[in-house]
Structure formats: structure tokens, C-alpha cells
Design a protein around this motif. Structure first.
Motif, PDB file in Angstrom:
ATOM      1  N   GLN A 168       0.829  -1.208   0.000  1.00 40.12           N
ATOM      2  CA  GLN A 168       0.000   0.000   0.000  1.00 40.12           C
ATOM      3  C   GLN A 168       0.864   1.260   0.000  1.00 40.12           C
ATOM      4  N   ALA A 169       2.037   1.174   0.610  1.00 40.92           N
ATOM      5  CA  ALA A 169       2.941   2.327   0.635  1.00 40.92           C
ATOM      6  C   ALA A 169       3.461   2.672  -0.760  1.00 40.92           C
ATOM      7  N   LEU A 170       3.348   1.754  -1.713  1.00 42.09           N
ATOM      8  CA  LEU A 170       3.795   2.007  -3.091  1.00 42.09           C
ATOM      9  C   LEU A 170       2.705   2.655  -3.948  1.00 42.09           C
ATOM     10  N   GLU A 171       1.487   2.685  -3.465  1.00 47.88           N
ATOM     11  CA  GLU A 171       0.387   3.229  -4.266  1.00 47.88           C
ATOM     12  C   GLU A 171       0.630   4.674  -4.707  1.00 47.88           C
ATOM     13  N   PRO A 172       1.100   5.579  -3.836  1.00 43.90           N
ATOM     14  CA  PRO A 172       1.360   6.948  -4.308  1.00 43.90           C
ATOM     15  C   PRO A 172       2.432   7.007  -5.406  1.00 43.90           C
ATOM     16  N   VAL A 173       3.383   6.086  -5.372  1.00 45.68           N
ATOM     17  CA  VAL A 173       4.412   6.039  -6.415  1.00 45.68           C
ATOM     18  C   VAL A 173       3.774   5.686  -7.751  1.00 45.68           C
ATOM     19  N   LEU A 174       2.891   4.692  -7.745  1.00 45.38           N
ATOM     20  CA  LEU A 174       2.214   4.287  -8.977  1.00 45.38           C
ATOM     21  C   LEU A 174       1.312   5.397  -9.500  1.00 45.38           C
ATOM     22  N   ILE A 175       0.632   6.077  -8.599  1.00 50.70           N
ATOM     23  CA  ILE A 175      -0.219   7.195  -9.005  1.00 50.70           C
ATOM     24  C   ILE A 175       0.641   8.303  -9.597  1.00 50.70           C
ATOM     25  N   GLY A 176       1.789   8.556  -8.982  1.00 49.09           N
ATOM     26  CA  GLY A 176       2.701   9.568  -9.508  1.00 49.09           C
ATOM     27  C   GLY A 176       3.223   9.217 -10.890  1.00 49.09           C
ATOM     28  N   LEU A 177       3.553   7.957 -11.117  1.00 48.54           N
ATOM     29  CA  LEU A 177       4.006   7.530 -12.446  1.00 48.54           C
ATOM     30  C   LEU A 177       2.891   7.692 -13.475  1.00 48.54           C
ATOM     31  N   ARG A 178       1.664   7.337 -13.076  1.00 50.32           N
ATOM     32  CA  ARG A 178       0.524   7.516 -13.983  1.00 50.32           C
ATOM     33  C   ARG A 178       0.317   8.993 -14.298  1.00 50.32           C
ATOM     34  N   ASP A 179       0.344   9.831 -13.256  1.00 47.80           N
ATOM     35  CA  ASP A 179       0.140  11.270 -13.457  1.00 47.80           C
ATOM     36  C   ASP A 179       1.207  11.854 -14.368  1.00 47.80           C
ATOM     37  N   ARG A 180       2.431  11.435 -14.171  1.00 48.74           N
ATOM     38  CA  ARG A 180       3.531  11.913 -15.017  1.00 48.74           C
ATOM     39  C   ARG A 180       3.287  11.519 -16.471  1.00 48.74           C
ATOM     40  N   GLY A 181       2.868  10.289 -16.692  1.00 46.78           N
ATOM     41  CA  GLY A 181       2.590   9.831 -18.043  1.00 46.78           C
ATOM     42  C   GLY A 181       1.455  10.597 -18.694  1.00 46.78           C
ATOM     43  N   LEU A 182       0.408  10.867 -17.932  1.00 45.88           N
ATOM     44  CA  LEU A 182      -0.718  11.625 -18.480  1.00 45.88           C
ATOM     45  C   LEU A 182      -0.307  13.039 -18.867  1.00 45.88           C
ATOM     46  N   ARG A 183       0.611  13.615 -18.116  1.00 45.29           N
ATOM     47  CA  ARG A 183       1.028  14.996 -18.377  1.00 45.29           C
ATOM     48  C   ARG A 183       2.104  15.111 -19.447  1.00 45.29           C
ATOM     49  N   HIS A 184       2.970  14.113 -19.564  1.00 41.95           N
ATOM     50  CA  HIS A 184       4.167  14.311 -20.376  1.00 41.95           C
ATOM     51  C   HIS A 184       4.356  13.349 -21.544  1.00 41.95           C
ATOM     52  N   LEU A 185       3.584  12.283 -21.636  1.00 45.44           N
ATOM     53  CA  LEU A 185       3.704  11.401 -22.793  1.00 45.44           C
ATOM     54  C   LEU A 185       2.914  11.980 -23.945  1.00 45.44           C
ATOM     55  N   ARG A 186       3.445  11.837 -25.133  1.00 45.79           N
ATOM     56  CA  ARG A 186       2.657  12.220 -26.310  1.00 45.79           C
ATOM     57  C   ARG A 186       1.548  11.206 -26.470  1.00 45.79           C
ATOM     58  N   ASP A 187       0.336  11.683 -26.645  1.00 41.46           N
ATOM     59  CA  ASP A 187      -0.831  10.818 -26.827  1.00 41.46           C
ATOM     60  C   ASP A 187      -0.888   9.691 -25.796  1.00 41.46           C
ATOM     61  N   PRO A 188      -0.974  10.039 -24.505  1.00 43.94           N
ATOM     62  CA  PRO A 188      -1.009   8.977 -23.499  1.00 43.94           C
ATOM     63  C   PRO A 188      -2.263   8.126 -23.653  1.00 43.94           C
ATOM     64  N   PRO A 189      -2.121   6.818 -23.453  1.00 46.56           N
ATOM     65  CA  PRO A 189      -3.307   5.958 -23.507  1.00 46.56           C
ATOM     66  C   PRO A 189      -4.180   6.217 -22.291  1.00 46.56           C
ATOM     67  N   PRO A 190      -5.446   5.804 -22.347  1.00 50.00           N
ATOM     68  CA  PRO A 190      -6.296   5.945 -21.164  1.00 50.00           C
ATOM     69  C   PRO A 190      -5.652   5.210 -19.990  1.00 50.00           C
ATOM     70  N   ALA A 191      -5.698   5.819 -18.837  1.00 53.30           N
ATOM     71  CA  ALA A 191      -5.049   5.243 -17.660  1.00 53.30           C
ATOM     72  C   ALA A 191      -6.083   4.742 -16.676  1.00 53.30           C
ATOM     73  N   PRO A 192      -5.759   3.653 -15.949  1.00 54.83           N
ATOM     74  CA  PRO A 192      -6.691   3.216 -14.906  1.00 54.83           C
ATOM     75  C   PRO A 192      -6.791   4.278 -13.831  1.00 54.83           C
ATOM     76  N   ARG A 193      -7.949   4.352 -13.229  1.00 56.46           N
ATOM     77  CA  ARG A 193      -8.170   5.338 -12.167  1.00 56.46           C
ATOM     78  C   ARG A 193      -7.853   4.697 -10.823  1.00 56.46           C
ATOM     79  N   PHE A 194      -7.202   5.446  -9.969  1.00 53.18           N
ATOM     80  CA  PHE A 194      -6.955   5.035  -8.594  1.00 53.18           C
ATOM     81  C   PHE A 194      -8.018   5.765  -7.779  1.00 53.18           C
ATOM     82  N   LEU A 195      -8.995   5.053  -7.291  1.00 53.54           N
ATOM     83  CA  LEU A 195     -10.147   5.699  -6.680  1.00 53.54           C
ATOM     84  C   LEU A 195     -10.011   5.827  -5.171  1.00 53.54           C
ATOM     85  N   HIS A 196     -10.391   6.977  -4.695  1.00 54.10           N
ATOM     86  CA  HIS A 196     -10.513   7.241  -3.261  1.00 54.10           C
ATOM     87  C   HIS A 196     -11.758   6.516  -2.775  1.00 54.10           C
ATOM     88  N   THR A 197     -11.874   6.309  -1.492  1.00 55.39           N
ATOM     89  CA  THR A 197     -13.050   5.617  -0.956  1.00 55.39           C
ATOM     90  C   THR A 197     -14.349   6.320  -1.312  1.00 55.39           C
TER      91      THR A 197
END
Length: 145
Positions: free
Chosen positions: A82-111
Motif C-alpha cells: 500500500q505504501a507504493l500506491e502513491p508512487v504508482l499514481i505519480g508515475l501515472r500522473d507523469r505519463g498523463l502529463r508528459h507522454l505524447r498521446d497517453p493511452p487511457p489510464a486506470p483510475r486510482f479511486l478514493h473511498t
């Protein structure tokens, strides 16, 4: 010359391989069974089995039996996982912001059902990292206090 001891390097020794990270991504978004993880990652079966075993041995995932005959298991994050979840979210966020034509990303949902993002702030002052950090301005180690 010996490299300095580093918790980042130690964590990467456990999860710093592509298949490990995408397996963890799937478990984080609620895909816990082997078939679903394999379908969503595209990992070859032997590679997936090896990664699941290594993540379990490292204490990041735990197997829980959900069926007796035949025995079938789901994978769940431990506290260390669970302590790695923010790292994965950060990698996803980085990809959404900086990859050309990022593919749809899975959502990490809050409760509450809303998607989440990461924000990293300095512990002592609450100032967000990003933009002008000490490393870019010559002000010191961005990973230090």
C-alpha cells in the motif's frame, strides 16, 4: 568507490522492473486474480508467475485463497504494498502529463469514488515539490530535509 546506501535503490531492487510495476498497478486498482492481471498487463504467464512470487516473497503482496476446488488465489497489497500506491499514481500522473498521446489510464479511486493524484510536499514547511526545487536552483539535495 562504493555507491551510497539509498532507500530508493533498495525499493527499486524489489519493484523496479516493468512487469512488477504493472502487476502492482492492477492490484491497486482492484484486479486481484491471476487471469485479470495477465489480461490487463499482457505479461507472459511464466514472467507473471515469477513476479507475483517475488512480490509475495518481498512482503509487498499476499495471496488469499478464494476457492477450494481447485484452489484459487487472489493477490492483495500488504502494508508495504500500500505504501507504493502513491508512487504508482505519480508515475501515472507523469505519463498523463508528459507522454505524447497517453493511452487511457486506470483510475486510482478514493473511498468516495473520486480519482486521486499525488502531491509531494516538504515535511518541514509544507512547500510542494515540483517547479523550482533545491536541486534545480543549487539549494541542496531535493531528497534531504
Amino acid at each position: 568507490m562504493r555507491p551510497r546506501a539509498c532507500p530508493t535503490a533498495g525499493t527499486l531492487d524489489l519493484v523496479g522492473e516493468r512487469w512488477s510495476l504493472v502487476v502492482l498497478r492492477e492490484v491497486c486498482v482492484g484486479i486481484r486474480r491471476y487471469a485479470g492481471i495477465r489480461a490487463n498487463t499482457g505479461a507472459p504467464g511464466d514472467v507473471l508467475t515469477k513476479r507475483l512470487r517475488s512480490l509475495e516473497a518481498a512482503g509487498i503482496l499476499e495471496r488469499r485463497q478464494y476457492q477450494d476446488r481447485p484452489p484459487r488465489f487472489e493477490y492483495h497489497l500488504t502494508g508495504a504494498g500500500q505504501a507504493l500506491e502513491p508512487v504508482l499514481i505519480g508515475l501515472r500522473d507523469r505519463g498523463l502529463r508528459h507522454l505524447r498521446d497517453p493511452p487511457p489510464a486506470p483510475r486510482f479511486l478514493h473511498t468516495r469514488g473520486a480519482d486521486v493524484e499525488t502531491r509531494v510536499v516538504r515535511a518541514q514547511c509544507g512547500e510542494p515539490l515540483g517547479g523550482r526545487t533545491g536541486a534545480r536552483t543549487g539549494g541542496g539535495d531535493p531528497f534531504g530535509p
